[in-house]
Design a protein around this motif. Structure first.
Motif, PDB file in Angstrom:
ATOM      1  N   LYS A  64      57.896  51.055  78.354  1.00 27.37           N
ATOM      2  CA  LYS A  64      58.092  52.347  79.030  1.00 27.37           C
ATOM      3  C   LYS A  64      58.929  53.281  78.165  1.00 27.37           C
ATOM      4  CE  LYS A  64      57.659  50.977  83.883  1.00 27.37           C
ATOM      5  NZ  LYS A  64      58.376  50.726  85.155  1.00 27.37           N
ATOM      6  N   GLY A  65      58.467  54.511  78.077  1.00 25.34           N
ATOM      7  CA  GLY A  65      59.171  55.494  77.275  1.00 25.34           C
ATOM      8  C   GLY A  65      58.794  55.473  75.808  1.00 25.34           C
ATOM      9  N   ARG A  66      58.080  54.439  75.375  1.00 24.56           N
ATOM     10  CA  ARG A  66      57.680  54.335  73.966  1.00 24.56           C
ATOM     11  C   ARG A  66      56.159  54.391  73.793  1.00 24.56           C
ATOM     12  NH1 ARG A  66      58.557  49.840  71.187  1.00 24.56           N
ATOM     13  NH2 ARG A  66      58.439  48.443  72.988  1.00 24.56           N
ATOM     14  N   PHE A  67      55.437  53.877  74.747  1.00 25.04           N
ATOM     15  CA  PHE A  67      53.968  53.831  74.678  1.00 25.04           C
ATOM     16  C   PHE A  67      53.385  54.795  75.696  1.00 25.04           C
ATOM     17  CE2 PHE A  67      53.370  49.176  73.046  1.00 25.04           C
ATOM     18  CZ  PHE A  67      54.269  49.430  72.021  1.00 25.04           C
ATOM     19  N   THR A  68      52.260  55.381  75.334  1.00 25.33           N
ATOM     20  CA  THR A  68      51.547  56.273  76.238  1.00 25.33           C
ATOM     21  C   THR A  68      50.058  55.945  76.202  1.00 25.33           C
ATOM     22  OG1 THR A  68      53.141  58.053  75.848  1.00 25.33           O
ATOM     23  CG2 THR A  68      51.039  58.654  76.857  1.00 25.33           C
ATOM     24  N   ILE A  69      49.497  55.723  77.370  1.00 26.48           N
ATOM     25  CA  ILE A  69      48.061  55.461  77.469  1.00 26.48           C
ATOM     26  C   ILE A  69      47.368  56.736  77.929  1.00 26.48           C
ATOM     27  CG2 ILE A  69      48.200  54.604  79.854  1.00 26.48           C
ATOM     28  CD1 ILE A  69      45.995  52.566  79.086  1.00 26.48           C
ATOM     29  N   SER A  70      46.207  57.007  77.348  1.00 26.33           N
ATOM     30  CA  SER A  70      45.460  58.211  77.711  1.00 26.33           C
ATOM     31  C   SER A  70      43.976  57.965  77.485  1.00 26.33           C
ATOM     32  CB  SER A  70      45.920  59.413  76.886  1.00 26.33           C
ATOM     33  OG  SER A  70      45.695  59.185  75.503  1.00 26.33           O
ATOM     34  N   THR A  71      43.168  58.852  78.027  1.00 22.94           N
ATOM     35  CA  THR A  71      41.724  58.708  77.883  1.00 22.94           C
ATOM     36  C   THR A  71      41.104  60.018  77.400  1.00 22.94           C
ATOM     37  OG1 THR A  71      41.315  59.345  80.178  1.00 22.94           O
ATOM     38  CG2 THR A  71      41.590  57.003  79.726  1.00 22.94           C
ATOM     39  N   ASP A  72      39.988  59.874  76.725  1.00 22.12           N
ATOM     40  CA  ASP A  72      39.095  60.986  76.420  1.00 22.12           C
ATOM     41  C   ASP A  72      37.786  60.640  77.099  1.00 22.12           C
ATOM     42  OD1 ASP A  72      37.226  62.743  75.387  1.00 22.12           O
ATOM     43  OD2 ASP A  72      38.189  62.849  73.427  1.00 22.12           O
ATOM     44  N   ASN A  73      37.619  61.130  78.301  1.00 26.71           N
ATOM     45  CA  ASN A  73      36.465  60.739  79.086  1.00 26.71           C
ATOM     46  C   ASN A  73      35.152  61.161  78.428  1.00 26.71           C
ATOM     47  OD1 ASN A  73      38.299  59.718  80.854  1.00 26.71           O
ATOM     48  ND2 ASN A  73      37.996  61.264  82.434  1.00 26.71           N
ATOM     49  N   ALA A  74      35.174  62.286  77.752  1.00 23.48           N
ATOM     50  CA  ALA A  74      33.950  62.763  77.106  1.00 23.48           C
ATOM     51  C   ALA A  74      33.487  61.801  76.018  1.00 23.48           C
ATOM     52  CB  ALA A  74      34.165  64.154  76.537  1.00 23.48           C
ATOM     53  N   LYS A  75      34.441  61.121  75.396  1.00 26.56           N
ATOM     54  CA  LYS A  75      34.115  60.185  74.317  1.00 26.56           C
ATOM     55  C   LYS A  75      34.204  58.739  74.767  1.00 26.56           C
ATOM     56  CE  LYS A  75      35.638  63.320  70.637  1.00 26.56           C
ATOM     57  NZ  LYS A  75      36.545  63.502  69.471  1.00 26.56           N
ATOM     58  N   ASN A  76      34.454  58.527  76.048  1.00 24.46           N
ATOM     59  CA  ASN A  76      34.561  57.167  76.578  1.00 24.46           C
ATOM     60  C   ASN A  76      35.544  56.333  75.761  1.00 24.46           C
ATOM     61  OD1 ASN A  76      32.613  57.718  78.559  1.00 24.46           O
ATOM     62  ND2 ASN A  76      30.967  57.249  77.129  1.00 24.46           N
ATOM     63  N   THR A  77      36.677  56.914  75.495  1.00 18.17           N
ATOM     64  CA  THR A  77      37.672  56.266  74.644  1.00 18.17           C
ATOM     65  C   THR A  77      39.028  56.284  75.332  1.00 18.17           C
ATOM     66  OG1 THR A  77      36.478  56.940  72.651  1.00 18.17           O
ATOM     67  CG2 THR A  77      38.781  56.298  72.383  1.00 18.17           C
ATOM     68  N   VAL A  78      39.746  55.184  75.199  1.00 15.54           N
ATOM     69  CA  VAL A  78      41.107  55.104  75.698  1.00 15.54           C
ATOM     70  C   VAL A  78      42.025  54.877  74.504  1.00 15.54           C
ATOM     71  CG1 VAL A  78      40.937  52.621  76.163  1.00 15.54           C
ATOM     72  CG2 VAL A  78      42.654  53.974  77.340  1.00 15.54           C
ATOM     73  N   PHE A  79      43.192  55.486  74.551  1.00 12.58           N
ATOM     74  CA  PHE A  79      44.150  55.416  73.453  1.00 12.58           C
ATOM     75  C   PHE A  79      45.453  54.775  73.923  1.00 12.58           C
ATOM     76  CE2 PHE A  79      41.567  58.094  70.845  1.00 12.58           C
ATOM     77  CZ  PHE A  79      40.999  59.024  71.698  1.00 12.58           C
ATOM     78  N   LEU A  80      46.145  54.196  72.995  1.00 14.07           N
ATOM     79  CA  LEU A  80      47.504  53.731  73.242  1.00 14.07           C
ATOM     80  C   LEU A  80      48.364  54.266  72.106  1.00 14.07           C
ATOM     81  CD1 LEU A  80      49.266  52.010  75.150  1.00 14.07           C
ATOM     82  CD2 LEU A  80      49.006  50.141  73.502  1.00 14.07           C
ATOM     83  N   GLN A  81      49.135  55.287  72.410  1.00 16.91           N
ATOM     84  CA  GLN A  81      50.057  55.844  71.436  1.00 16.91           C
ATOM     85  C   GLN A  81      51.353  55.056  71.499  1.00 16.91           C
ATOM     86  OE1 GLN A  81      49.650  58.597  69.157  1.00 16.91           O
ATOM     87  NE2 GLN A  81      51.519  57.624  68.381  1.00 16.91           N
ATOM     88  N   MET A  82      51.736  54.492  70.382  1.00 15.45           N
ATOM     89  CA  MET A  82      52.920  53.654  70.339  1.00 15.45           C
ATOM     90  C   MET A  82      53.926  54.268  69.373  1.00 15.45           C
ATOM     91  SD  MET A  82      51.094  49.899  70.198  1.00 15.45           S
ATOM     92  CE  MET A  82      50.447  50.160  68.555  1.00 15.45           C
ATOM     93  N   LYS A  83      55.150  54.432  69.824  1.00 15.37           N
ATOM     94  CA  LYS A  83      56.195  54.963  68.970  1.00 15.37           C
ATOM     95  C   LYS A  83      57.433  54.097  69.088  1.00 15.37           C
ATOM     96  CE  LYS A  83      58.049  58.262  72.350  1.00 15.37           C
ATOM     97  NZ  LYS A  83      58.373  59.676  72.630  1.00 15.37           N
ATOM     98  N   ASP A  84      58.365  54.321  68.152  1.00  8.78           N
ATOM     99  CA  ASP A  84      59.601  53.536  68.143  1.00  8.78           C
ATOM    100  C   ASP A  84      59.286  52.036  68.207  1.00  8.78           C
ATOM    101  OD1 ASP A  84      62.566  53.217  70.244  1.00  8.78           O
ATOM    102  OD2 ASP A  84      62.309  52.980  68.078  1.00  8.78           O
ATOM    103  N   LEU A  85      58.361  51.635  67.367  1.00 12.65           N
ATOM    104  CA  LEU A  85      57.912  50.244  67.405  1.00 12.65           C
ATOM    105  C   LEU A  85      59.009  49.279  66.985  1.00 12.65           C
ATOM    106  CD1 LEU A  85      54.303  50.861  66.140  1.00 12.65           C
ATOM    107  CD2 LEU A  85      54.900  49.686  68.261  1.00 12.65           C
ATOM    108  N   LYS A  86      58.981  48.117  67.615  1.00 10.92           N
ATOM    109  CA  LYS A  86      59.977  47.075  67.386  1.00 10.92           C
ATOM    110  C   LYS A  86      59.268  45.808  66.911  1.00 10.92           C
ATOM    111  CE  LYS A  86      62.662  48.910  71.268  1.00 10.92           C
ATOM    112  NZ  LYS A  86      63.316  48.597  72.563  1.00 10.92           N
TER     113      LYS A  86
END
Length: 126
Positions: A64-86
């Motif tokens: 929480k606070g480091r990862f963000t999940i999102s979708t691009d429905n037009a491209k049928n794609t889901v993303f996981l943006q990860m920051k401050d990786l440990k």
């Protein structure tokens, strides 16, 4: 349903990566996508999940606070943006989706996901 995960790699502590998961096949009835990970010698765990319409999301406390999940429905794609990786984020990351019949299960319920991608390795080096 076919899921193709990509975007893994080696990153230094504190760095960022964005994972992608492209879905194809009979996906029109799929409502939820999730990201999961499995570290060496450990059980698979839930990381994040999202309804395609984006109304509901789930994050594990550890991300929480480091990862963000999102979708691009037009491209049928889901993303996981990860920051401050440990270093403890090092794992094989999998994307998954599930039948609409399982929509009564919690987003984090690994057992409720029916279709899995092949996994992409994320290595966080110190």
């Amino acid at each position: 349903v076919q899921l193709q995960a990509s975007g893994g790699g080696v990153v230094q502590v504190g760095g960022s990566l964005r994972l992608s998961c492209a879905a194809s096949g009979d996906i029109f009835s799929m409502l939820t996508m999730g990201w999961f990970r499995q570290a060496p010698g450990k059980a698979r765990e839930s990381v994040a999940a999202i309804a395609w319409r984006g109304r509901n999301t789930y994050y594990a406390d550890s991300v929480k606070g480091r990862f963000t999940i999102s979708t691009d429905n037009a491209k049928n794609t889901v993303f996981l943006q990860m920051k401050d990786l440990k270093p403890e984020d090092t794992a094989v990351y999998y994307c998954a989706t599930r039948s609409p019949l399982r929509e009564g299960s919690p987003l984090a319920s690994i057992e409720s996901y029916d279709y899995w991608g092949q996994g992409t390795l994320v290595t966080v080096s110190s």
